[in-house]
Design a protein around this motif. Structure first.
Motif, PDB file in Angstrom:
ATOM      1  N   VAL A 139     182.286 -10.068  68.370  1.00 45.28           N
ATOM      2  CA  VAL A 139     182.349 -11.533  68.522  1.00 45.28           C
ATOM      3  C   VAL A 139     181.189 -12.026  69.389  1.00 45.28           C
ATOM      4  CG1 VAL A 139     183.746 -13.482  69.318  1.00 45.28           C
ATOM      5  CG2 VAL A 139     184.849 -11.570  68.166  1.00 45.28           C
ATOM      6  N   VAL A 140     180.836 -11.249  70.425  1.00 45.34           N
ATOM      7  CA  VAL A 140     179.667 -11.648  71.243  1.00 45.34           C
ATOM      8  C   VAL A 140     178.437 -11.769  70.352  1.00 45.34           C
ATOM      9  CG1 VAL A 140     178.053 -10.812  73.010  1.00 45.34           C
ATOM     10  CG2 VAL A 140     180.495 -10.745  73.458  1.00 45.34           C
ATOM     11  N   LEU A 141     178.282 -10.822  69.442  1.00 48.49           N
ATOM     12  CA  LEU A 141     177.093 -10.858  68.572  1.00 48.49           C
ATOM     13  C   LEU A 141     177.144 -12.035  67.599  1.00 48.49           C
ATOM     14  CD1 LEU A 141     176.547  -7.031  67.949  1.00 48.49           C
ATOM     15  CD2 LEU A 141     175.358  -8.527  69.547  1.00 48.49           C
ATOM     16  N   VAL A 142     178.348 -12.366  67.144  1.00 51.01           N
ATOM     17  CA  VAL A 142     178.473 -13.565  66.285  1.00 51.01           C
ATOM     18  C   VAL A 142     178.087 -14.783  67.113  1.00 51.01           C
ATOM     19  CG1 VAL A 142     180.108 -15.060  65.070  1.00 51.01           C
ATOM     20  CG2 VAL A 142     180.246 -12.580  64.782  1.00 51.01           C
ATOM     21  N   ARG A 143     178.600 -14.832  68.340  1.00 58.12           N
ATOM     22  CA  ARG A 143     178.317 -15.977  69.200  1.00 58.12           C
ATOM     23  C   ARG A 143     176.827 -16.072  69.547  1.00 58.12           C
ATOM     24  NH1 ARG A 143     182.913 -17.194  73.599  1.00 58.12           N
ATOM     25  NH2 ARG A 143     184.494 -17.896  72.153  1.00 58.12           N
ATOM     26  N   MET A 144     176.190 -14.917  69.593  1.00 56.60           N
ATOM     27  CA  MET A 144     174.761 -14.912  69.936  1.00 56.60           C
ATOM     28  C   MET A 144     173.945 -15.765  68.958  1.00 56.60           C
ATOM     29  SD  MET A 144     172.315 -11.607  70.347  1.00 56.60           S
ATOM     30  CE  MET A 144     170.538 -11.743  70.241  1.00 56.60           C
ATOM     31  N   SER A 145     174.386 -15.782  67.700  1.00 50.67           N
ATOM     32  CA  SER A 145     173.622 -16.541  66.691  1.00 50.67           C
ATOM     33  C   SER A 145     173.601 -18.033  67.022  1.00 50.67           C
ATOM     34  CB  SER A 145     174.214 -16.311  65.299  1.00 50.67           C
ATOM     35  OG  SER A 145     175.469 -16.944  65.231  1.00 50.67           O
ATOM     36  N   ARG A 146     174.619 -18.493  67.757  1.00 53.52           N
ATOM     37  CA  ARG A 146     174.652 -19.915  68.143  1.00 53.52           C
ATOM     38  C   ARG A 146     173.554 -20.231  69.149  1.00 53.52           C
ATOM     39  NH1 ARG A 146     178.292 -20.786  71.576  1.00 53.52           N
ATOM     40  NH2 ARG A 146     178.752 -22.958  71.127  1.00 53.52           N
ATOM     41  N   LEU A 147     173.194 -19.198  69.914  1.00 56.97           N
ATOM     42  CA  LEU A 147     172.234 -19.413  70.991  1.00 56.97           C
ATOM     43  C   LEU A 147     170.865 -18.879  70.615  1.00 56.97           C
ATOM     44  CD1 LEU A 147     174.417 -18.303  74.045  1.00 56.97           C
ATOM     45  CD2 LEU A 147     174.458 -20.417  72.767  1.00 56.97           C
ATOM     46  N   PHE A 148     170.683 -18.679  69.334  1.00 59.97           N
ATOM     47  CA  PHE A 148     169.445 -18.056  68.865  1.00 59.97           C
ATOM     48  C   PHE A 148     168.550 -19.125  68.253  1.00 59.97           C
ATOM     49  CE2 PHE A 148     166.945 -15.592  65.778  1.00 59.97           C
ATOM     50  CZ  PHE A 148     166.501 -14.574  66.603  1.00 59.97           C
ATOM     51  N   ASN A 149     167.277 -19.058  68.612  1.00 57.34           N
ATOM     52  CA  ASN A 149     166.321 -19.989  68.006  1.00 57.34           C
ATOM     53  C   ASN A 149     165.498 -19.223  66.972  1.00 57.34           C
ATOM     54  OD1 ASN A 149     164.357 -21.745  67.303  1.00 57.34           O
ATOM     55  ND2 ASN A 149     163.572 -22.126  69.370  1.00 57.34           N
ATOM     56  N   PRO A 150     165.822 -19.427  65.685  1.00 55.30           N
ATOM     57  CA  PRO A 150     165.131 -18.630  64.658  1.00 55.30           C
ATOM     58  C   PRO A 150     163.651 -18.992  64.528  1.00 55.30           C
ATOM     59  CG  PRO A 150     166.606 -20.257  63.644  1.00 55.30           C
ATOM     60  CD  PRO A 150     166.777 -20.385  65.121  1.00 55.30           C
ATOM     61  N   GLU A 151     163.280 -20.139  65.087  1.00 53.41           N
ATOM     62  CA  GLU A 151     161.864 -20.545  64.948  1.00 53.41           C
ATOM     63  C   GLU A 151     160.937 -19.607  65.726  1.00 53.41           C
ATOM     64  OE1 GLU A 151     161.797 -24.660  66.068  1.00 53.41           O
ATOM     65  OE2 GLU A 151     163.149 -25.119  64.394  1.00 53.41           O
ATOM     66  N   ASN A 152     161.420 -19.127  66.880  1.00 47.69           N
ATOM     67  CA  ASN A 152     160.548 -18.210  67.641  1.00 47.69           C
ATOM     68  C   ASN A 152     161.242 -16.891  67.978  1.00 47.69           C
ATOM     69  OD1 ASN A 152     162.347 -19.088  69.493  1.00 47.69           O
ATOM     70  ND2 ASN A 152     160.881 -20.083  70.847  1.00 47.69           N
ATOM     71  N   GLY A 153     162.408 -16.659  67.387  1.00 47.52           N
ATOM     72  CA  GLY A 153     163.115 -15.383  67.597  1.00 47.52           C
ATOM     73  C   GLY A 153     163.551 -15.177  69.036  1.00 47.52           C
ATOM     74  N   THR A 154     164.031 -16.236  69.678  1.00 45.80           N
ATOM     75  CA  THR A 154     164.482 -16.084  71.070  1.00 45.80           C
ATOM     76  C   THR A 154     165.965 -16.425  71.201  1.00 45.80           C
ATOM     77  OG1 THR A 154     163.839 -18.364  71.570  1.00 45.80           O
ATOM     78  CG2 THR A 154     162.225 -16.639  72.095  1.00 45.80           C
ATOM     79  N   VAL A 155     166.567 -15.878  72.265  1.00 45.42           N
ATOM     80  CA  VAL A 155     167.987 -16.147  72.508  1.00 45.42           C
ATOM     81  C   VAL A 155     168.150 -16.654  73.934  1.00 45.42           C
ATOM     82  CG1 VAL A 155     168.623 -13.820  73.335  1.00 45.42           C
ATOM     83  CG2 VAL A 155     170.325 -15.228  72.196  1.00 45.42           C
ATOM     84  N   PHE A 156     169.147 -17.494  74.130  1.00 44.38           N
ATOM     85  CA  PHE A 156     169.395 -18.037  75.477  1.00 44.38           C
ATOM     86  C   PHE A 156     170.050 -16.969  76.329  1.00 44.38           C
ATOM     87  CE2 PHE A 156     171.504 -20.776  78.625  1.00 44.38           C
ATOM     88  CZ  PHE A 156     170.403 -21.530  79.010  1.00 44.38           C
ATOM     89  N   PHE A 157     169.328 -16.548  77.328  1.00 44.31           N
ATOM     90  CA  PHE A 157     169.781 -15.444  78.171  1.00 44.31           C
ATOM     91  C   PHE A 157     169.334 -15.740  79.603  1.00 44.31           C
ATOM     92  CE2 PHE A 157     168.556 -11.436  80.241  1.00 44.31           C
ATOM     93  CZ  PHE A 157     169.735 -10.718  80.166  1.00 44.31           C
ATOM     94  N   ASP A 158     170.233 -15.660  80.551  1.00 41.60           N
ATOM     95  CA  ASP A 158     169.868 -15.904  81.962  1.00 41.60           C
ATOM     96  C   ASP A 158     169.200 -17.265  82.178  1.00 41.60           C
ATOM     97  OD1 ASP A 158     170.862 -13.761  83.288  1.00 41.60           O
ATOM     98  OD2 ASP A 158     168.944 -12.741  83.594  1.00 41.60           O
ATOM     99  N   GLY A 159     169.626 -18.260  81.450  1.00 41.29           N
ATOM    100  CA  GLY A 159     169.130 -19.622  81.717  1.00 41.29           C
ATOM    101  C   GLY A 159     167.900 -20.056  80.960  1.00 41.29           C
ATOM    102  N   LYS A 160     167.295 -19.141  80.195  1.00 43.11           N
ATOM    103  CA  LYS A 160     166.122 -19.533  79.402  1.00 43.11           C
ATOM    104  C   LYS A 160     166.128 -18.768  78.090  1.00 43.11           C
ATOM    105  CE  LYS A 160     163.079 -20.788  83.174  1.00 43.11           C
ATOM    106  NZ  LYS A 160     161.789 -20.584  83.829  1.00 43.11           N
ATOM    107  N   PHE A 161     165.198 -19.127  77.222  1.00 43.62           N
ATOM    108  CA  PHE A 161     165.124 -18.425  75.939  1.00 43.62           C
ATOM    109  C   PHE A 161     164.230 -17.183  76.066  1.00 43.62           C
ATOM    110  CE2 PHE A 161     167.176 -22.190  74.603  1.00 43.62           C
ATOM    111  CZ  PHE A 161     167.908 -21.820  73.493  1.00 43.62           C
ATOM    112  N   ALA A 162     164.743 -16.079  75.545  1.00 44.38           N
ATOM    113  CA  ALA A 162     164.054 -14.792  75.703  1.00 44.38           C
ATOM    114  C   ALA A 162     163.871 -14.106  74.357  1.00 44.38           C
ATOM    115  CB  ALA A 162     164.888 -13.894  76.598  1.00 44.38           C
TER     116      ALA A 162
END
Ligand code: HC3
Length: 493
Positions: A327-350
């Motif tokens: 479920v965490v991995l499913v939820r990760m897609s919500r926080l994922f920016n496919p335009e630059n391949g980054t995910v929201f982690f620790d307050g910023k996109f990584a």
């Protein structure tokens, strides 16, 4: 644009082009209660403002009796002062907080946009709560919590297509649901009012309102003991969907729309370098803590799924042990920016490079690929919610005690997902989602494999420095192993 400032507290009134906006529409960033403005640099309620002020006294020393990752919301905020303070600091509260007046234009605009979004949501909510639409319902035991993490619907939830008559309590019989889900409704965990014109329903050719494969079981089962004065399959499915969506919204840690406005917040080269300079064990420990935080929200989600808490405790634990990472991995897609391949982690996109010092590039790349491919399906928040419930309630998990019971609840989740996809005219998504389940399984197997490798190299770090919940879920392979932290997360208050 006028920004009024008070001493020590920033006045919540922002006048934008003559239109007053108030920061108070944004809930407290610490606990989700109603905020009263910006205090010590963060939008908080009076309670958290006072708490933070008191915590600044030099005589105060808090400590957490759990794993320093307690969930802080309106209901639980007084339970752990240490974690509450940790969250205050993490959100940026500080005695010498930068005043709002000195915020960058970008920050100011983002805050104004946030205020506007909340207002829109309130309007939306108000519309949804109108008596002629199907009112929202919530768990009876827990107060409705609003926090920055507690998501409000992005897309309006359900509007009842029928002409609605008198409200009927949903705590009555729902004949076609499994006993577990029905029990959840009956015990008032899923409360609210069903307002439906059953006469219209009985006269209408019900089958026409369902896709072919859905109409049969719902229709037939609804005829057995179907109480025509109370509710219809369609209404019950809508309620079930709405309840799961609400559970997701209230526990999804970050608001998707909020993060949309933060997409520009990407780690700088120096910051990425700082992560890359961590030792392998430091980075593992750090990620294990972040992952544990995310899992806690998943446990909270599970607890609010109708039918989940009617399962035996051992089966709840089994489902969480085997499904929370998925479920965490499913939820990760919500926080994922496919335009630059980054995910929201620790307050910023990584991007993937930030995780380099974990020394498991293949796993991280696979996780990011998965997020990318799930994003490509462009699921709505409602679809993510239903899919997450389906991923979690899986009767194929080994070591379930009452598989049949889990299967019955799962069937309800399937019905609910199908109902939603049918409503959205996106039935073709179902097959694609089932394909994703297979990928999830292999990602989690790879995760466990990486963990075994790490544990061999750094047994002390895992044993002594990893959060207990993480160990219970991912390290301990013995189904009868310790589950104290999981049990305390699972406590239903
Ligand atoms: C990157 C992450 C998986 C995704 C996690 C997300 C983005 C998921 C959605 C939540 O709402 C917020 C969130 C928080 C933490 C994110 C995780 C941190 C680390 C994990 C990686 C896949 C690494 C796995 C860590 C390991 C190997 C120590 O277990």
């Amino acid at each position: 644009r006028v920004i009024a400032l008070h001493q020590g507290m920033i006045c919540p009134s922002i006048l934008l082009a003559g239109k007053p906006k108030t920061i108070e529409v944004i809930p407290c960033k610490i606990c989700g209660d109603k905020s009263s403005g910006v205090h010590y640099g963060v939008i908080t309620c009076e309670g958290c403002k006072g708490f933070f002020r008191r915590s600044q006294s030099s005589s105060v020393q808090y400590s957490c009796s759990r794993q320093s990752n307690c969930l802080i919301d309106r209901a639980s905020r007084n339970r752990c002062q240490s974690c509450r303070l940790k969250k205050c600091v993490a959100q940026g509260m500080s005695r010498d907080a930068v005043k709002f007046g000195r915020m960058s234009k970008r920050q100011r605009d983002s805050l104004i946009a946030e205020v506007e979004r909340h207002r829109q949501q309130q309007r939306l909510q108000a519309n949804q709560d109108e008596p002629q639409s199907l009112p929202a319902f919530r768990t009876s035991k827990e107060p409705r919590v609003h926090s920055p993490h507690l998501i409000q619907p992005l897309v309006p939830t359900y509007s009842c297509p029928l002409d609605l008559e008198r409200p009927i309590r949903s705590t009555e019989v729902h004949p076609y649901l499994s006993l577990e889900t029905a029990a959840a409704f009956q015990q008032g965990e899923v409360r609210g009012f069903l307002s439906v014109s059953l006469l219209v329903y009985l006269l209408l050719p019900v089958c026409l309102s369902f896709p072919a494969d859905l109409s049969f079981p719902v229709f037939v089962l609804s005829l057995i003991g179907f109480d025509s004065r109370k509710s219809t399959p369609d209404t019950i499915l809508k309620e079930l969907c709405a309840s799961i969506v609400r559970s997701h919204r209230e526990t999804s840690q970050y608001r998707v729309d909020e993060l949309q406005t933060l997409r520009w917040k990407i780690f700088s080269r120096e910051e990425v370098h700082a992560y890359q300079s961590k030792t392998v064990d430091e980075m593992w420990q750090h990620c294990a803590m972040r992952l544990t935080d995310a899992v806690q929200y998943v446990v909270e989600f599970a607890k609010r799924i109708p039918g989940f808490r009617q399962l035996g405790q051992n089966d709840q634990i089994c489902l969480l042990k085997s499904g929370s990472m998925e479920v965490v991995l499913v939820r990760m897609s919500r926080l994922f920016n496919p335009e630059n391949g980054t995910v929201f982690f620790d307050g910023k996109f990584a991007g993937t490079e930030l995780f380099k010092s974990l020394a498991c590039g293949d796993f991280i790349a696979a996780v990011f690929d998965f997020a990318h491919s799930l994003c490509a399906l462009r699921l709505t928040e409602q679809q993510v919610a239903l899919f997450s419930a389906l991923v979690l309630i899986n009767a194929d998990r080994p070591c379930l005690e009452d598989r049949d019971r889990v299967l019955r609840v799962r069937k309800d989740m399937e019905l609910a997902l199908r109902h939603l996809l049918h409503r959205d005219n996106q039935e073709s998504l179902l097959h694609k989602l089932y394909q994703k389940v297979t990928v999830l399984r292999s990602l989690c197997a790879l995760h466990i494999e990486k963990l075994r490798w790490f544990r061999q190299l750094y047994p002390f770090t895992v044993h002594s420095l990893f959060p207990a919940l993480y160990k219970e879920l991912f390290v301990c392979e013995n189904p009868l192993g310790p589950v104290g932290s999981l049990l305390s997360c699972l406590k239903y208050y």
